[in-house]
Enzyme design. Structure first.
Site, PDB file in Angstrom:
ATOM      1  N   ASP A 128       7.472 -19.690  28.240  1.00  0.00           N
ATOM      2  CA  ASP A 128       7.913 -19.876  29.625  1.00  0.00           C
ATOM      3  C   ASP A 128       9.415 -20.139  29.630  1.00  0.00           C
ATOM      4  OD1 ASP A 128       6.883 -20.425  32.523  1.00  0.00           O
ATOM      5  OD2 ASP A 128       8.296 -22.040  32.104  1.00  0.00           O
ATOM      6  N   ASN A 148      16.721 -18.794  39.505  1.00  0.00           N
ATOM      7  CA  ASN A 148      16.626 -17.786  40.559  1.00  0.00           C
ATOM      8  C   ASN A 148      17.280 -18.274  41.846  1.00  0.00           C
ATOM      9  OD1 ASN A 148      15.641 -15.268  40.012  1.00  0.00           O
ATOM     10  ND2 ASN A 148      13.511 -15.725  40.446  1.00  0.00           N
ATOM     11  N   HIS A 200      17.902 -13.307  42.720  1.00  0.00           N
ATOM     12  CA  HIS A 200      16.822 -12.563  42.058  1.00  0.00           C
ATOM     13  C   HIS A 200      17.312 -11.445  41.128  1.00  0.00           C
ATOM     14  CE1 HIS A 200      13.480 -14.577  43.980  1.00  0.00           C
ATOM     15  NE2 HIS A 200      14.142 -14.534  45.127  1.00  0.00           N
ATOM     16  N   ASP A 243      16.004 -11.224  37.397  1.00  0.00           N
ATOM     17  CA  ASP A 243      15.362 -10.059  36.758  1.00  0.00           C
ATOM     18  C   ASP A 243      16.074  -9.683  35.461  1.00  0.00           C
ATOM     19  OD1 ASP A 243      13.534  -9.928  38.783  1.00  0.00           O
ATOM     20  OD2 ASP A 243      14.453  -8.213  39.814  1.00  0.00           O
ATOM     21  N   GLU A 271       7.963 -15.514  34.983  1.00  0.00           N
ATOM     22  CA  GLU A 271       8.848 -15.773  33.841  1.00  0.00           C
ATOM     23  C   GLU A 271       8.079 -16.135  32.574  1.00  0.00           C
ATOM     24  OE1 GLU A 271       8.319 -19.787  35.899  1.00  0.00           O
ATOM     25  OE2 GLU A 271       8.332 -17.649  36.414  1.00  0.00           O
TER      26      GLU A 271
END
Length: 324
Positions: free
Chosen positions: A184, A192, A197, A201, A228
């Site tokens: 994680d 984010n 975003h 990404d 994630e």
């Protein structure tokens, strides 16, 4: 179109070959059944035209032998010559594997119509085979894409679940260890929210690439588990071996040096949960995954950017810890 004529009568053979050559076909001939079968095996013609009375062996046997020579999926049109009104020969010829017939005496027109029809059927069949191969290739590509995560290019959750179940059953049969890693990205929601975003990404893509560089065995699987989170299946891997892989992955992510000013480390990091077991009939693969997930949450509670592991599938048992 390459055509094989099998006919024991020299005059009939000469007439048939002459008709076919005038139609523009490449023709070679055999005077008996054994020679005809040998020619078919060596030349692989596009069409076979044969009489049913061949002296050494009858035409029905030749037809059957030709069909035996053909590989699965191959097909060569076979037209046999018979006397008018010989219904029994028609039935036997088709039963042996022939596709059509001509009655004697054979005229130029009848022969031309028949072979052109066979040629057209053969062309249609070849086109269908090409289309079938193209569809198979397209389906294989679709299946491959359906198993990949669109953002990162690594395996998706679907493929992970399939692989974990398969490796669990295989490890149970062989009595070998199976390990799972849960990964994680630390504090990713804050990342984010702060950087947007698109940056999130790109972070996920970079982390996936770093994780993938550590895996050097063909049977290992890295998958994006969701958001994630990533998951890894390590077949025939002990707990120590899995922890070693996890630690290398952790270091690979830190080495990316993806800057983030909102955390003390100053760069992107990840937490790892590792679980290992020798599968038994009374347990399920989902239990191993749950154990790795518990180890992951322990890593988060212990400050993140570390590896925590367990070799127990019992949620009540204490975790065996390894430091990052």
């Amino acid at each position: 179109m390459k055509t094989l004529v099998i006919e024991d009568s020299a005059s009939s053979r000469r007439i048939l070959c002459g008709h076919l050559e005038r139609l523009g076909f490449s023709v070679f001939a055999a005077a008996d059944g054994h020679e005809g079968v040998a020619h078919f095996r060596a030349q692989r013609p596009d069409l076979v035209l044969l009489g049913l009375k061949l002296g050494d062996v009858d035409g029905f046997t030749v037809i059957r032998r030709i069909r035996q020579i053909e590989a699965p999926g191959e097909w060569t049109p076979i037209v046999f010559l018979t006397e008018a009104g010989d219904d029994a020969a028609l039935q036997r010829g088709v039963a042996a594997g022939a596709d059509d017939f001509l009655t004697r005496p054979v005229s130029d027109v009848a022969l031309g119509v028949k072979v052109r029809a066979m040629q057209r059927i053969l062309q249609i069949r070849q086109s269908m085979l090409v289309i079938t191969r193209q569809l198979d290739t397209a389906n294989q590509e679709l299946n491959r894409l359906a198993s990949l995560d669109g953002l990162t290019g690594v395996a998706n959750r679907r493929l992970f679940d399939i692989t974990l179940e398969r490796e669990w059953r295989r490890a149970m049969r062989q009595g070998t260890a199976l390990s799972v890693l849960m990964v994680d990205i630390d504090l990713f929601k804050q990342f984010n929210d702060r950087f947007g975003h698109p940056a999130g990404d790109e972070c996920i893509r970079r982390v996936a690439g770093a994780l993938a560089t550590v895996l050097d065995r063909g049977g290992d699987l890295l998958a994006r588990y969701g958001g994630e989170e990533f998951a890894v299946v390590l077949a025939e891997t002990t707990l120590d071996g899995a922890c070693f892989v996890a630690e290398r992955m952790r270091e690979a992510i830190v080495t990316l040096a993806l800057e983030r000013s909102d955390v003390p480390l100053g760069r992107v990091s990840a937490s790892f949960g590792v679980a290992c077991a020798v599968p038994m009939p009374e347990t399920a693969a989902s239990v191993l995954l749950a154990a790795a997930d518990r180890a992951l949450y322990r890593a988060k509670r212990d400050g993140r950017n570390c590896v925590r592991a367990t070799d127990s599938l019992d949620p009540e048992n204490a975790l065996q810890e390894t430091s990052a």
